[in-house]
Write a protein that holds these residues in place. Structure first.
Motif, PDB file in Angstrom:
ATOM      1  N   ALA A  54      -1.021  -1.160 -19.247  1.00 47.52           N
ATOM      2  CA  ALA A  54      -0.210  -0.199 -18.461  1.00 47.52           C
ATOM      3  C   ALA A  54       1.174  -0.789 -18.181  1.00 47.52           C
ATOM      4  O   ALA A  54       2.186  -0.070 -18.222  1.00 47.52           O
ATOM      5  N   VAL A  55       1.240  -2.112 -17.932  1.00 40.86           N
ATOM      6  CA  VAL A  55       2.552  -2.745 -17.698  1.00 40.86           C
ATOM      7  C   VAL A  55       3.395  -2.706 -18.972  1.00 40.86           C
ATOM      8  O   VAL A  55       4.597  -2.420 -18.930  1.00 40.86           O
ATOM      9  N   PHE A  56       2.749  -2.941 -20.134  1.00 42.29           N
ATOM     10  CA  PHE A  56       3.502  -2.853 -21.403  1.00 42.29           C
ATOM     11  C   PHE A  56       4.117  -1.461 -21.540  1.00 42.29           C
ATOM     12  O   PHE A  56       5.289  -1.302 -21.872  1.00 42.29           O
ATOM     13  N   LYS A  57       3.286  -0.435 -21.288  1.00 41.44           N
ATOM     14  CA  LYS A  57       3.775   0.946 -21.462  1.00 41.44           C
ATOM     15  C   LYS A  57       4.894   1.253 -20.468  1.00 41.44           C
ATOM     16  O   LYS A  57       5.865   1.934 -20.799  1.00 41.44           O
ATOM     17  N   LEU A  58       4.716   0.760 -19.266  1.00 39.03           N
ATOM     18  CA  LEU A  58       5.736   0.983 -18.238  1.00 39.03           C
ATOM     19  C   LEU A  58       7.078   0.382 -18.678  1.00 39.03           C
ATOM     20  O   LEU A  58       8.122   1.039 -18.603  1.00 39.03           O
ATOM     21  N   CYS A  59       7.024  -0.855 -19.164  1.00 38.38           N
ATOM     22  CA  CYS A  59       8.261  -1.531 -19.569  1.00 38.38           C
ATOM     23  C   CYS A  59       8.888  -0.841 -20.781  1.00 38.38           C
ATOM     24  O   CYS A  59      10.102  -0.697 -20.857  1.00 38.38           O
ATOM     25  N   LYS A  60       8.018  -0.399 -21.704  1.00 38.07           N
ATOM     26  CA  LYS A  60       8.534   0.296 -22.882  1.00 38.07           C
ATOM     27  C   LYS A  60       9.258   1.570 -22.444  1.00 38.07           C
ATOM     28  O   LYS A  60      10.375   1.850 -22.868  1.00 38.07           O
ATOM     29  N   GLY A  61       8.601   2.320 -21.561  1.00 41.77           N
ATOM     30  CA  GLY A  61       9.204   3.568 -21.076  1.00 41.77           C
ATOM     31  C   GLY A  61      10.506   3.317 -20.340  1.00 41.77           C
ATOM     32  O   GLY A  61      11.454   4.100 -20.434  1.00 41.77           O
ATOM     33  N   ALA A  62      10.545   2.207 -19.603  1.00 40.53           N
ATOM     34  CA  ALA A  62      11.749   1.905 -18.806  1.00 40.53           C
ATOM     35  C   ALA A  62      12.795   1.176 -19.645  1.00 40.53           C
ATOM     36  O   ALA A  62      13.885   0.878 -19.147  1.00 40.53           O
ATOM     37  N   ARG A  63      12.439   0.874 -20.909  1.00 37.65           N
ATOM     38  CA  ARG A  63      13.328   0.135 -21.814  1.00 37.65           C
ATOM     39  C   ARG A  63      13.764  -1.201 -21.214  1.00 37.65           C
ATOM     40  O   ARG A  63      14.953  -1.541 -21.210  1.00 37.65           O
TER      41      ARG A  63
END
Ligand SMILES: Nc1ncnc2c1ncn2[C@@H]1O[C@H](COP(=O)(O)OP(=O)(O)O)[C@@H](O)[C@H]1O
Ligand SMILES: [Mg+2]
Length: 399
Positions: free
Chosen positions: A81-90
């Motif tokens: 979930a943290v990976f996805k969050l960071c990806k989304g937030a660039r």
């Protein structure tokens, strides 16, 4: 040592709907904390994971292996979930300073009972933080509740400290209402001292509504979108009265509730029907139980103690328009708002809260409010698992 930190807050609540992840820029700490929500992402649990969690959280007999595996599995899912969050937030993982993870509560008993000849109360949140620290490289604080319980508190609610930081006001008395699986309130009079903050779980939030909707639609629908099913039904008065007679509603705070009180057992009264009740009426009745129990708690337990002007609602239940309509009708003396009106999306508030609580722990500030949890004194919450960035966090190695 840094002026501003990028902190991830992770929350998985009693609804067992999924992992909420908030990326928060935090400046300062304590009462001077300022925040900016940079990004929010929610990852639903797949049905296999949810079923396993539900088995455990509903108190059914499971082996220690299941609990141990779930603990590790959730730790892995949280890091994804943290990976996805960071990806989304660039943003790059290296830019993160800290993670605060609430974990998944699988058991919470705040009232002691006799166990092996001793009076024991306990709580268990799972979601192994070592995976967060290892997979993201970011130092992670988790397991916030036990420290408060060791100091004689109920381990919950912890968000009141966050509410006090974010929502205290010189002129307006405010009640913060979070409607997750369980509903809870924080009462903050105008211009308050922290010891004037009161908080407790009012009882059911979305949990009985979700259970009825899932059961009748064979899991096709997971909740009552915007309260449309309830809106098309009628309250069943005898059933409503029966459910509102639950002794929890008459208890004085501090008090906490969970799936133990308002899960499958409580909801069975709405399900064990002879087929003569229609689905919409049962959803409407479940919604009314939540509305009336919240309104009763505010009217009987909050308003006599403090002058309150505004009710500020968060949690997924804030999107149930029919439930909000009922709350407005039952509490006409209060201005009803959503946390979105204050820049914090309703579904993100608790995840934001655990980013703030982690930042407090990092700064060695206490994060519990004894008048809310019943603890003997304030304590620094949580346990720290160091990631690769721990030296930088302590200012030993310049980034
Ligand atoms: N659009 C919506 N309409 C009605 N209810 C909603 C909506 N979105 C979310 N919810 C409710 O919110 C619940 C999730 O709320 P959440 O704050 O995540 O609770 P928890 O902290 O217990 O996980 C869902 O299970 C559902 O009941
Ligand atoms: Mg949730």
């Amino acid at each position: 040592m840094k002026e501003s930190r990028l902190v991830v807050g992770l929350m998985t609540g009693t609804s067992l709907d999924g992992v909420d992840a908030a990326l928060v820029e935090i400046i300062g700490s304590g009462l001077l904390t300022q925040i900016k929500l940079k990004y929010f992402y929610s990852v639903p649990f797949d049905s296999k994971v949810r079923d396993q969690l539900l088995r455990v959280a509903s108190g059914r007999l499971v082996s220690a292996q299941v609990i141990s595996h779930l603990n590790f599995l959730l730790g892995i899912l949280y890091s994804e979930a943290v990976f996805k969050l960071c990806k989304g937030a660039r943003i790059d993982l290296h830019q993160l300073d800290l993670i605060g993870s609430h974990g998944q509560t699988i058991f919470h008993q705040s009232e002691p009972s006799v166990f092996c000849g001793r009076k024991i109360a306990s709580t268990l949140q799972i979601g192994e933080p070592s995976f967060l620290a290892e997979n993201t490289g970011v130092t992670t604080i988790s397991d916030f509740r036990p420290r408060d319980m060791a100091a004689g508190g109920k381990g919950a609610p912890l968000i009141p400290y966050v509410d006090y930081i974010l929502f205290r006001d010189l002129r307006q008395g405010r009640v913060l209402l979070n409607i997750g699986g369980i509903a809870n309130v924080t009462s903050i009079p105008a211009s308050p001292k922290i010891i004037q903050v009161r908080a407790f779980d009012t009882g059911p939030g979305n949990m009985p509504i979700d259970i009825v909707v899932r059961r009748f639609t064979q899991n096709e629908k997971k909740f009552d979108h915007r309260g449309e099913i309830a809106r098309s039904g009628k309250v069943i008065p005898t059933l409503l009265e029966d459910l509102l007679a639950d002794p929890y509603f008459a208890l004085k705070p501090p008090k906490t509730a969970g799936r133990e009180q308002f899960g499958e057992h409580f909801t069975s009264k709405l399900l064990d029907q002879d087929g003569s009740r229609c689905f919409e009426d049962l959803v409407c009745t479940a919604t009314e139980v939540t509305a009336q129990s919240v309104a009763r708690a505010i009217t009987e337990l909050v308003l006599p103690q403090a002058h309150i002007d505004q009710l500020i609602i968060s949690g997924g239940g804030a999107y149930n328009d029919f439930l909000l309509q009922r709350l407005r009708a039952l509490l006409p003396q209060l201005e009803v708002l959503r946390s979105d009106d204050f820049g914090i999306p309703a579904n993100a508030k608790e995840a934001v809260g655990f980013a703030i609580l982690a930042n407090e722990t990092l700064n060695l500030h206490s994060g519990n409010i004894p008048s809310a949890t019943g603890a003997r004194h304030p304590v620094v919450l949580g346990k720290v698992v160091c990631g690769n960035n721990y030296k930088r966090l302590r200012g030993i190695v310049k980034s």
